[in-house]
Design an enzyme around this catalytic site. Structure first.
Site, PDB file in Angstrom:
ATOM      1  N   ARG A  12      48.543   1.273  15.039  1.00 23.37           N
ATOM      2  CA  ARG A  12      47.398   1.842  15.768  1.00 23.37           C
ATOM      3  C   ARG A  12      46.896   0.832  16.797  1.00 23.37           C
ATOM      4  O   ARG A  12      47.108  -0.361  16.665  1.00 23.37           O
ATOM      5  CB  ARG A  12      46.264   2.179  14.801  1.00 23.37           C
ATOM      6  CG  ARG A  12      46.642   3.267  13.815  1.00 23.37           C
ATOM      7  CD  ARG A  12      45.426   3.968  13.250  1.00 23.37           C
ATOM      8  NE  ARG A  12      44.519   3.068  12.558  1.00 23.37           N
ATOM      9  CZ  ARG A  12      43.192   3.044  12.744  1.00 23.37           C
ATOM     10  NH1 ARG A  12      42.616   3.867  13.586  1.00 23.37           N
ATOM     11  NH2 ARG A  12      42.434   2.199  12.064  1.00 23.37           N
ATOM     12  N   ALA A  83      46.578  -7.642  12.938  1.00 33.97           N
ATOM     13  CA  ALA A  83      45.707  -6.813  12.086  1.00 33.97           C
ATOM     14  C   ALA A  83      44.259  -7.293  12.150  1.00 33.97           C
ATOM     15  O   ALA A  83      43.991  -8.489  12.013  1.00 33.97           O
ATOM     16  CB  ALA A  83      46.191  -6.852  10.640  1.00 33.97           C
ATOM     17  N   ILE A  85      39.874  -5.896  11.640  1.00 34.29           N
ATOM     18  CA  ILE A  85      38.842  -4.885  11.408  1.00 34.29           C
ATOM     19  C   ILE A  85      37.502  -5.429  11.887  1.00 34.29           C
ATOM     20  O   ILE A  85      37.354  -6.639  12.093  1.00 34.29           O
ATOM     21  CB  ILE A  85      38.726  -4.526   9.905  1.00 34.29           C
ATOM     22  CG1 ILE A  85      38.403  -5.784   9.064  1.00 34.29           C
ATOM     23  CG2 ILE A  85      39.997  -3.851   9.405  1.00 34.29           C
ATOM     24  CD1 ILE A  85      38.051  -5.485   7.615  1.00 34.29           C
ATOM     25  N   GLN A 141      29.365 -12.893  19.545  1.00 29.80           N
ATOM     26  CA  GLN A 141      28.904 -11.550  19.885  1.00 29.80           C
ATOM     27  C   GLN A 141      27.842 -11.102  18.886  1.00 29.80           C
ATOM     28  O   GLN A 141      27.945 -11.392  17.679  1.00 29.80           O
ATOM     29  CB  GLN A 141      30.087 -10.565  19.869  1.00 29.80           C
ATOM     30  CG  GLN A 141      29.731  -9.115  20.140  1.00 29.80           C
ATOM     31  CD  GLN A 141      29.013  -8.903  21.466  1.00 29.80           C
ATOM     32  OE1 GLN A 141      27.815  -9.152  21.587  1.00 29.80           O
ATOM     33  NE2 GLN A 141      29.742  -8.438  22.470  1.00 29.80           N
ATOM     34  N   GLY A 143      26.012  -9.210  16.248  1.00 33.50           N
ATOM     35  CA  GLY A 143      26.499  -8.350  15.152  1.00 33.50           C
ATOM     36  C   GLY A 143      27.861  -8.739  14.618  1.00 33.50           C
ATOM     37  O   GLY A 143      28.439  -8.028  13.800  1.00 33.50           O
ATOM     38  N   TYR A 147      33.296 -11.573  12.443  1.00 36.99           N
ATOM     39  CA  TYR A 147      34.442 -11.348  13.336  1.00 36.99           C
ATOM     40  C   TYR A 147      34.632 -12.525  14.299  1.00 36.99           C
ATOM     41  O   TYR A 147      35.743 -13.023  14.491  1.00 36.99           O
ATOM     42  CB  TYR A 147      34.182 -10.050  14.098  1.00 36.99           C
ATOM     43  CG  TYR A 147      35.312  -9.544  14.966  1.00 36.99           C
ATOM     44  CD1 TYR A 147      36.262  -8.664  14.462  1.00 36.99           C
ATOM     45  CD2 TYR A 147      35.403  -9.899  16.310  1.00 36.99           C
ATOM     46  CE1 TYR A 147      37.282  -8.160  15.272  1.00 36.99           C
ATOM     47  CE2 TYR A 147      36.411  -9.397  17.124  1.00 36.99           C
ATOM     48  CZ  TYR A 147      37.345  -8.523  16.595  1.00 36.99           C
ATOM     49  OH  TYR A 147      38.352  -8.028  17.404  1.00 36.99           O
ATOM     50  N   PRO A 177      42.067 -10.936  23.745  1.00 35.69           N
ATOM     51  CA  PRO A 177      41.750  -9.742  24.538  1.00 35.69           C
ATOM     52  C   PRO A 177      40.247  -9.627  24.765  1.00 35.69           C
ATOM     53  O   PRO A 177      39.447 -10.024  23.922  1.00 35.69           O
ATOM     54  CB  PRO A 177      42.231  -8.581  23.655  1.00 35.69           C
ATOM     55  CG  PRO A 177      43.108  -9.200  22.601  1.00 35.69           C
ATOM     56  CD  PRO A 177      42.591 -10.590  22.422  1.00 35.69           C
ATOM     57  N   GLY A 178      39.900  -9.045  25.889  1.00 35.59           N
ATOM     58  CA  GLY A 178      38.530  -8.605  26.093  1.00 35.59           C
ATOM     59  C   GLY A 178      38.349  -7.239  25.447  1.00 35.59           C
ATOM     60  O   GLY A 178      38.992  -6.920  24.440  1.00 35.59           O
ATOM     61  N   TYR A 179      37.486  -6.431  26.028  1.00 34.80           N
ATOM     62  CA  TYR A 179      37.225  -5.100  25.464  1.00 34.80           C
ATOM     63  C   TYR A 179      38.328  -4.133  25.919  1.00 34.80           C
ATOM     64  O   TYR A 179      38.474  -3.854  27.106  1.00 34.80           O
ATOM     65  CB  TYR A 179      35.832  -4.618  25.870  1.00 34.80           C
ATOM     66  CG  TYR A 179      34.771  -5.239  24.977  1.00 34.80           C
ATOM     67  CD1 TYR A 179      34.190  -4.511  23.947  1.00 34.80           C
ATOM     68  CD2 TYR A 179      34.410  -6.575  25.116  1.00 34.80           C
ATOM     69  CE1 TYR A 179      33.253  -5.092  23.098  1.00 34.80           C
ATOM     70  CE2 TYR A 179      33.473  -7.164  24.276  1.00 34.80           C
ATOM     71  CZ  TYR A 179      32.904  -6.410  23.273  1.00 34.80           C
ATOM     72  OH  TYR A 179      31.988  -6.988  22.427  1.00 34.80           O
TER      73      TYR A 179
HETATM   74  N1  CAA Z   1      25.779  -6.630  23.476  1.00 30.93           N
HETATM   75  C1  CAA Z   1      24.509  -6.551  23.945  1.00 30.93           C
HETATM   76  N2  CAA Z   1      23.479  -6.083  23.229  1.00 30.93           N
HETATM   77  C2  CAA Z   1      23.725  -5.665  21.983  1.00 30.93           C
HETATM   78  C3  CAA Z   1      25.022  -5.703  21.423  1.00 30.93           C
HETATM   79  C4  CAA Z   1      26.067  -6.205  22.233  1.00 30.93           C
HETATM   80  N3  CAA Z   1      27.318  -6.286  21.785  1.00 30.93           N
HETATM   81  N4  CAA Z   1      24.970  -5.217  20.169  1.00 30.93           N
HETATM   82  C5  CAA Z   1      23.701  -4.881  19.950  1.00 30.93           C
HETATM   83  N5  CAA Z   1      22.937  -5.142  21.037  1.00 30.93           N
HETATM   84  C6  CAA Z   1      21.511  -4.882  21.206  1.00 30.93           C
HETATM   85  C7  CAA Z   1      21.222  -3.371  21.224  1.00 30.93           C
HETATM   86  O1  CAA Z   1      21.483  -2.821  22.494  1.00 30.93           O
HETATM   87  C8  CAA Z   1      19.788  -3.368  20.838  1.00 30.93           C
HETATM   88  O2  CAA Z   1      19.029  -3.736  21.987  1.00 30.93           O
HETATM   89  P1  CAA Z   1      17.594  -3.038  22.265  1.00 30.93           P
HETATM   90  O3  CAA Z   1      16.724  -3.476  21.093  1.00 30.93           O
HETATM   91  O4  CAA Z   1      17.203  -3.637  23.583  1.00 30.93           O
HETATM   92  O5  CAA Z   1      17.873  -1.563  22.301  1.00 30.93           O
HETATM   93  C9  CAA Z   1      19.677  -4.528  19.828  1.00 30.93           C
HETATM   94  O6  CAA Z   1      20.824  -5.375  20.060  1.00 30.93           O
HETATM   95  C10 CAA Z   1      19.707  -4.040  18.390  1.00 30.93           C
HETATM   96  O7  CAA Z   1      20.857  -3.193  18.236  1.00 30.93           O
HETATM   97  P2  CAA Z   1      20.814  -1.896  17.342  1.00 30.93           P
HETATM   98  O8  CAA Z   1      19.535  -1.101  17.598  1.00 30.93           O
HETATM   99  O9  CAA Z   1      22.114  -1.173  17.527  1.00 30.93           O
HETATM  100  O10 CAA Z   1      20.680  -2.542  15.879  1.00 30.93           O
HETATM  101  P3  CAA Z   1      21.427  -2.114  14.542  1.00 30.93           P
HETATM  102  O11 CAA Z   1      20.969  -3.049  13.457  1.00 30.93           O
HETATM  103  O12 CAA Z   1      21.312  -0.648  14.321  1.00 30.93           O
HETATM  104  O13 CAA Z   1      22.968  -2.409  14.854  1.00 30.93           O
HETATM  105  C11 CAA Z   1      24.849  -3.683  15.536  1.00 30.93           C
HETATM  106  C12 CAA Z   1      23.353  -3.700  15.238  1.00 30.93           C
HETATM  107  C13 CAA Z   1      25.645  -3.367  14.267  1.00 30.93           C
HETATM  108  C14 CAA Z   1      25.179  -5.113  16.004  1.00 30.93           C
HETATM  109  C15 CAA Z   1      25.169  -2.594  16.607  1.00 30.93           C
HETATM  110  O14 CAA Z   1      24.307  -2.733  17.702  1.00 30.93           O
HETATM  111  C16 CAA Z   1      26.579  -2.754  17.112  1.00 30.93           C
HETATM  112  O15 CAA Z   1      27.521  -2.264  16.502  1.00 30.93           O
HETATM  113  N6  CAA Z   1      26.732  -3.442  18.256  1.00 30.93           N
HETATM  114  C17 CAA Z   1      28.021  -3.676  18.856  1.00 30.93           C
HETATM  115  C18 CAA Z   1      28.558  -5.034  18.429  1.00 30.93           C
HETATM  116  C19 CAA Z   1      29.814  -5.281  19.221  1.00 30.93           C
HETATM  117  O16 CAA Z   1      29.771  -5.502  20.419  1.00 30.93           O
HETATM  118  N7  CAA Z   1      30.968  -5.249  18.539  1.00 30.93           N
HETATM  119  C20 CAA Z   1      32.217  -5.394  19.208  1.00 30.93           C
HETATM  120  C21 CAA Z   1      33.194  -4.453  18.555  1.00 30.93           C
HETATM  121  S1  CAA Z   1      34.706  -4.291  19.475  1.00 30.93           S
HETATM  122  C22 CAA Z   1      35.564  -5.631  19.038  1.00 30.93           C
HETATM  123  O17 CAA Z   1      35.195  -6.430  18.228  1.00 30.93           O
HETATM  124  C23 CAA Z   1      36.894  -5.798  19.703  1.00 30.93           C
HETATM  125  C24 CAA Z   1      36.974  -7.080  20.431  1.00 30.93           C
HETATM  126  O18 CAA Z   1      37.628  -8.000  19.949  1.00 30.93           O
HETATM  127  C25 CAA Z   1      36.349  -7.211  21.761  1.00 30.93           C
END
Ligand code: CAA
Length: 240
Positions: A12, A83, A85, A141, A143, A147, A177-179
Protein backbone atom coordinates in the site's frame (compact mmCIF):
# COMPACT_ATOMS: atom_id res chain seq x y z
CA UNK A 1 20.93 -11.52 -12.92
CA UNK A 2 17.68 -10.60 -11.23
CA UNK A 3 18.24 -9.20 -7.77
CA UNK A 4 15.90 -9.99 -4.87
CA UNK A 5 14.21 -7.10 -3.05
CA UNK A 6 12.12 -6.98 0.11
CA UNK A 7 9.86 -3.96 0.58
CA UNK A 8 8.25 -3.80 4.01
CA UNK A 9 4.75 -2.35 4.01
CA UNK A 10 5.04 -3.00 0.30
CA UNK A 11 1.41 -3.48 -0.67
CA UNK A 12 0.00 0.00 0.00
CA UNK A 13 0.95 3.66 -0.32
CA UNK A 14 4.61 4.54 -0.89
CA UNK A 15 5.58 0.88 -0.38
CA UNK A 16 3.30 -0.29 -3.19
CA UNK A 17 4.82 2.28 -5.55
CA UNK A 18 8.31 1.09 -4.58
CA UNK A 19 7.43 -2.61 -5.02
CA UNK A 20 5.88 -1.88 -8.41
CA UNK A 21 8.84 0.18 -9.62
CA UNK A 22 11.28 -2.62 -8.75
CA UNK A 23 9.08 -5.26 -10.37
CA UNK A 24 8.81 -3.19 -13.56
CA UNK A 25 12.60 -2.83 -13.58
CA UNK A 26 12.97 -6.64 -13.54
CA UNK A 27 13.76 -7.29 -9.87
CA UNK A 28 12.27 -10.21 -7.91
CA UNK A 29 10.14 -8.47 -5.30
CA UNK A 30 8.67 -9.60 -1.98
CA UNK A 31 6.18 -7.11 -0.54
CA UNK A 32 5.49 -7.60 3.17
CA UNK A 33 2.39 -6.42 4.97
CA UNK A 34 0.70 -7.03 8.29
CA UNK A 35 -2.90 -5.84 8.49
CA UNK A 36 -4.87 -5.36 5.31
CA UNK A 37 -5.40 -8.75 3.60
CA UNK A 38 -7.77 -7.36 0.99
CA UNK A 39 -5.36 -4.62 -0.13
CA UNK A 40 -2.53 -7.17 -0.33
CA UNK A 41 -4.61 -9.56 -2.48
CA UNK A 42 -5.65 -6.72 -4.79
CA UNK A 43 -2.06 -5.47 -5.03
CA UNK A 44 -0.79 -8.91 -6.04
CA UNK A 45 -3.63 -9.38 -8.53
CA UNK A 46 -2.81 -6.04 -10.18
CA UNK A 47 0.99 -6.25 -10.18
CA UNK A 48 1.96 -9.92 -9.90
CA UNK A 49 4.22 -9.00 -6.94
CA UNK A 50 4.13 -11.68 -4.23
CA UNK A 51 3.03 -10.62 -0.75
CA UNK A 52 4.20 -12.07 2.57
CA UNK A 53 2.29 -11.47 5.79
CA UNK A 54 4.19 -10.92 9.03
CA UNK A 55 4.62 -8.34 11.77
CA UNK A 56 7.83 -6.37 11.22
CA UNK A 57 7.74 -5.12 14.83
CA UNK A 58 8.32 -8.73 16.00
CA UNK A 59 11.90 -10.03 15.65
CA UNK A 60 10.96 -13.72 15.59
CA UNK A 61 8.27 -13.08 12.96
CA UNK A 62 10.88 -11.31 10.81
CA UNK A 63 13.28 -14.27 11.16
CA UNK A 64 10.57 -16.63 9.95
CA UNK A 65 9.21 -14.24 7.32
CA UNK A 66 12.59 -13.54 5.73
CA UNK A 67 13.40 -17.28 5.75
CA UNK A 68 10.17 -17.89 3.78
CA UNK A 69 11.07 -15.18 1.28
CA UNK A 70 14.60 -16.55 0.82
CA UNK A 71 13.19 -20.06 0.26
CA UNK A 72 10.88 -18.73 -2.48
CA UNK A 73 12.99 -16.00 -4.15
CA UNK A 74 16.60 -16.55 -3.07
CA UNK A 75 19.08 -14.52 -0.98
CA UNK A 76 18.13 -10.91 -0.37
CA UNK A 77 20.17 -8.25 -2.19
CA UNK A 78 18.05 -5.21 -1.36
CA UNK A 79 15.93 -4.26 1.64
CA UNK A 80 13.60 -1.28 1.67
CA UNK A 81 12.47 -0.55 5.22
CA UNK A 82 9.27 1.30 4.45
CA UNK A 83 6.64 -0.03 6.88
CA UNK A 84 5.18 2.75 8.95
CA UNK A 85 2.11 3.81 10.89
CA UNK A 86 0.89 6.95 12.61
CA UNK A 87 -0.81 7.23 15.98
CA UNK A 88 -0.93 11.02 16.16
CA UNK A 89 -1.78 12.76 19.44
CA UNK A 90 -0.41 15.65 21.45
CA UNK A 91 2.03 14.20 23.98
CA UNK A 92 -0.18 15.29 26.86
CA UNK A 93 -2.86 12.98 25.44
CA UNK A 94 -0.62 10.20 23.98
CA UNK A 95 -1.03 6.73 25.49
CA UNK A 96 1.84 4.33 26.10
CA UNK A 97 0.26 2.05 23.47
CA UNK A 98 0.39 4.84 20.85
CA UNK A 99 4.06 5.41 21.64
CA UNK A 100 5.07 1.73 21.57
CA UNK A 101 3.09 0.85 18.44
CA UNK A 102 4.82 3.56 16.43
CA UNK A 103 8.30 2.82 17.80
CA UNK A 104 7.73 -0.92 17.18
CA UNK A 105 6.49 -0.68 13.62
CA UNK A 106 8.50 2.30 12.39
CA UNK A 107 11.83 1.87 14.20
CA UNK A 108 12.26 -1.59 15.76
CA UNK A 109 11.26 -3.02 12.37
CA UNK A 110 14.33 -1.43 10.82
CA UNK A 111 16.57 -3.39 13.21
CA UNK A 112 14.45 -6.55 13.00
CA UNK A 113 14.60 -6.68 9.19
CA UNK A 114 18.11 -5.35 8.59
CA UNK A 115 19.48 -7.87 11.10
CA UNK A 116 18.06 -10.75 9.02
CA UNK A 117 19.81 -9.71 5.80
CA UNK A 118 23.00 -7.90 6.77
CA UNK A 119 25.22 -10.95 7.33
CA UNK A 120 24.39 -12.40 3.90
CA UNK A 121 24.97 -9.05 2.21
CA UNK A 122 28.39 -8.73 3.86
CA UNK A 123 29.36 -12.27 2.92
CA UNK A 124 28.30 -11.81 -0.73
CA UNK A 125 29.81 -8.30 -0.73
CA UNK A 126 26.72 -6.73 -2.25
CA UNK A 127 23.75 -5.13 -0.58
CA UNK A 128 21.56 -2.08 -0.62
CA UNK A 129 19.39 -0.93 2.29
CA UNK A 130 17.02 1.99 1.83
CA UNK A 131 15.26 3.27 4.94
CA UNK A 132 12.19 5.45 4.60
CA UNK A 133 12.44 8.29 7.11
CA UNK A 134 10.25 11.41 6.92
CA UNK A 135 10.35 15.18 6.82
CA UNK A 136 8.75 14.95 10.25
CA UNK A 137 11.84 13.18 11.59
CA UNK A 138 13.89 16.14 10.38
CA UNK A 139 11.64 18.97 11.57
CA UNK A 140 9.38 17.49 14.26
CA UNK A 141 5.61 17.73 13.87
CA UNK A 142 2.67 18.63 16.08
CA UNK A 143 1.04 15.44 17.37
CA UNK A 144 3.95 13.22 16.34
CA UNK A 145 6.45 12.90 19.21
CA UNK A 146 6.34 9.14 18.61
CA UNK A 147 6.57 9.26 14.80
CA UNK A 148 9.15 12.06 14.67
CA UNK A 149 11.33 10.20 17.21
CA UNK A 150 11.22 6.99 15.17
CA UNK A 151 11.88 8.73 11.86
CA UNK A 152 14.79 10.76 13.29
CA UNK A 153 16.30 7.61 14.80
CA UNK A 154 16.21 5.95 11.38
CA UNK A 155 18.61 8.63 10.11
CA UNK A 156 21.12 7.81 12.87
CA UNK A 157 20.73 4.08 12.21
CA UNK A 158 21.39 4.68 8.51
CA UNK A 159 24.61 6.56 9.18
CA UNK A 160 25.95 3.96 11.62
CA UNK A 161 25.15 0.98 9.39
CA UNK A 162 26.56 2.76 6.33
CA UNK A 163 29.89 3.19 8.14
CA UNK A 164 29.93 -0.44 9.26
CA UNK A 165 29.07 -1.72 5.78
CA UNK A 166 30.94 0.58 3.37
CA UNK A 167 33.95 -1.69 2.91
CA UNK A 168 31.70 -4.71 2.25
CA UNK A 169 29.81 -3.44 -0.81
CA UNK A 170 26.71 -2.71 1.24
CA UNK A 171 25.32 0.81 0.78
CA UNK A 172 22.78 2.17 3.24
CA UNK A 173 20.73 5.31 2.68
CA UNK A 174 17.59 7.01 3.92
CA UNK A 175 14.90 8.88 2.03
CA UNK A 176 12.96 11.58 3.86
CA UNK A 177 9.68 12.05 1.99
CA UNK A 178 7.64 15.16 2.51
CA UNK A 179 3.85 15.00 2.41
CA UNK A 180 2.92 12.37 -0.18
CA UNK A 181 -0.62 11.72 -1.38
CA UNK A 182 -1.33 8.43 0.46
CA UNK A 183 -4.00 7.15 2.84
CA UNK A 184 -1.71 8.09 5.76
CA UNK A 185 -1.56 11.75 4.77
CA UNK A 186 -5.24 11.84 3.77
CA UNK A 187 -6.04 10.76 7.37
CA UNK A 188 -4.80 14.16 8.61
CA UNK A 189 -7.81 16.36 9.45
CA UNK A 190 -8.67 18.29 6.21
CA UNK A 191 -8.27 21.74 7.76
CA UNK A 192 -4.82 20.80 9.09
CA UNK A 193 -3.78 19.26 5.77
CA UNK A 194 -4.83 22.45 3.99
CA UNK A 195 -2.49 24.45 6.25
CA UNK A 196 0.34 22.00 5.55
CA UNK A 197 -0.08 22.08 1.75
CA UNK A 198 -0.12 25.89 1.82
CA UNK A 199 3.43 25.71 3.27
CA UNK A 200 4.82 23.43 0.54
CA UNK A 201 6.60 25.68 -2.00
CA UNK A 202 5.54 23.50 -4.97
CA UNK A 203 1.95 23.85 -3.66
CA UNK A 204 0.89 20.23 -3.96
CA UNK A 205 1.40 16.87 -2.28
CA UNK A 206 4.07 14.55 -3.65
CA UNK A 207 3.28 11.33 -5.47
CA UNK A 208 4.37 7.90 -4.21
CA UNK A 209 6.25 7.40 -7.50
CA UNK A 210 8.47 10.37 -6.60
CA UNK A 211 9.80 8.28 -3.71
CA UNK A 212 9.90 5.03 -5.69
CA UNK A 213 12.18 6.54 -8.32
CA UNK A 214 14.66 7.65 -5.67
CA UNK A 215 14.58 4.24 -3.96
CA UNK A 216 15.17 2.50 -7.29
CA UNK A 217 18.31 4.51 -7.97
CA UNK A 218 19.75 4.17 -4.45
CA UNK A 219 19.26 0.38 -4.54
CA UNK A 220 20.63 -0.08 -8.04
CA UNK A 221 24.02 -1.35 -9.15
CA UNK A 222 24.47 2.12 -10.70
CA UNK A 223 24.70 3.59 -7.20
CA UNK A 224 28.30 2.98 -6.23
CA UNK A 225 29.13 5.95 -4.00
CA UNK A 226 26.03 7.33 -2.27
CA UNK A 227 25.85 5.88 1.23
CA UNK A 228 25.04 7.09 4.73
CA UNK A 229 23.00 9.93 3.28
CA UNK A 230 19.44 11.16 3.72
CA UNK A 231 17.77 12.23 0.49
CA UNK A 232 14.91 14.68 0.95
CA UNK A 233 12.02 14.52 -1.54
CA UNK A 234 9.65 17.14 -0.21
CA UNK A 235 8.79 19.86 -2.74
CA UNK A 236 11.19 22.25 -0.92
CA UNK A 237 9.08 22.17 2.25
CA UNK A 238 12.23 21.72 4.33
CA UNK A 239 15.72 22.42 3.02
CA UNK A 240 18.58 20.59 4.74
N1 CAA B 1 0.48 21.59 11.49
C1 CAA B 1 -0.01 22.78 11.94
N2 CAA B 1 -0.95 22.88 12.89
C2 CAA B 1 -1.42 21.75 13.42
C3 CAA B 1 -0.97 20.48 13.01
C4 CAA B 1 0.02 20.44 12.00
N3 CAA B 1 0.51 19.28 11.55
N4 CAA B 1 -1.63 19.54 13.71
C5 CAA B 1 -2.46 20.18 14.52
N5 CAA B 1 -2.35 21.52 14.36
C6 CAA B 1 -3.12 22.57 15.03
C7 CAA B 1 -4.60 22.52 14.62
O1 CAA B 1 -4.80 23.16 13.39
C8 CAA B 1 -5.22 23.22 15.78
O2 CAA B 1 -5.00 24.61 15.61
P1 CAA B 1 -6.15 25.67 16.05
O3 CAA B 1 -6.27 25.49 17.56
O4 CAA B 1 -5.55 26.98 15.63
O5 CAA B 1 -7.38 25.26 15.29
C9 CAA B 1 -4.36 22.76 16.98
O6 CAA B 1 -3.11 22.29 16.43
C10 CAA B 1 -5.02 21.63 17.75
O7 CAA B 1 -5.36 20.60 16.82
P2 CAA B 1 -6.70 19.77 16.96
O8 CAA B 1 -7.88 20.69 17.28
O9 CAA B 1 -6.82 18.90 15.74
O10 CAA B 1 -6.39 18.92 18.28
P3 CAA B 1 -6.69 17.39 18.56
O11 CAA B 1 -6.19 17.08 19.95
O12 CAA B 1 -8.10 17.06 18.22
O13 CAA B 1 -5.78 16.61 17.50
C11 CAA B 1 -3.78 16.04 16.35
C12 CAA B 1 -4.40 16.85 17.49
C13 CAA B 1 -3.96 14.54 16.60
C14 CAA B 1 -2.28 16.40 16.37
C15 CAA B 1 -4.48 16.41 15.00
O14 CAA B 1 -4.52 17.80 14.85
C16 CAA B 1 -3.71 15.84 13.84
O15 CAA B 1 -3.88 14.68 13.48
N6 CAA B 1 -2.85 16.67 13.23
C17 CAA B 1 -2.04 16.27 12.11
C18 CAA B 1 -0.67 15.83 12.58
C19 CAA B 1 0.17 15.59 11.35
O16 CAA B 1 0.54 16.51 10.65
N7 CAA B 1 0.48 14.31 11.09
C20 CAA B 1 1.20 13.97 9.91
C21 CAA B 1 0.63 12.68 9.38
S1 CAA B 1 1.21 12.29 7.75
C22 CAA B 1 2.69 11.62 8.02
O17 CAA B 1 3.15 11.42 9.11
C23 CAA B 1 3.46 11.22 6.80
C24 CAA B 1 4.77 11.90 6.75
O18 CAA B 1 5.79 11.27 7.02
C25 CAA B 1 4.85 13.30 6.28
Amino acid sequence: MSRVVIVTGGTRGIGAAISTAFAKAGYKVAATYHGNDQAAAEFTAQTGVQHFKFDVSDFAACEQGVANIVAKLGPVDILVNNAGITRDAFLHKMTAAQWHEVIGTNLNSVFNMSRQVIEGMRTREFGRIVNISSINGQTGQVGQANYSAAKAAIIGFTKALALESASKGVLVNAIAPGYIDTDMVRAVPPDVLEKIIAKIPVKHLGHADDIARMALFLASDDNKFATGATFTVNGAQYLT
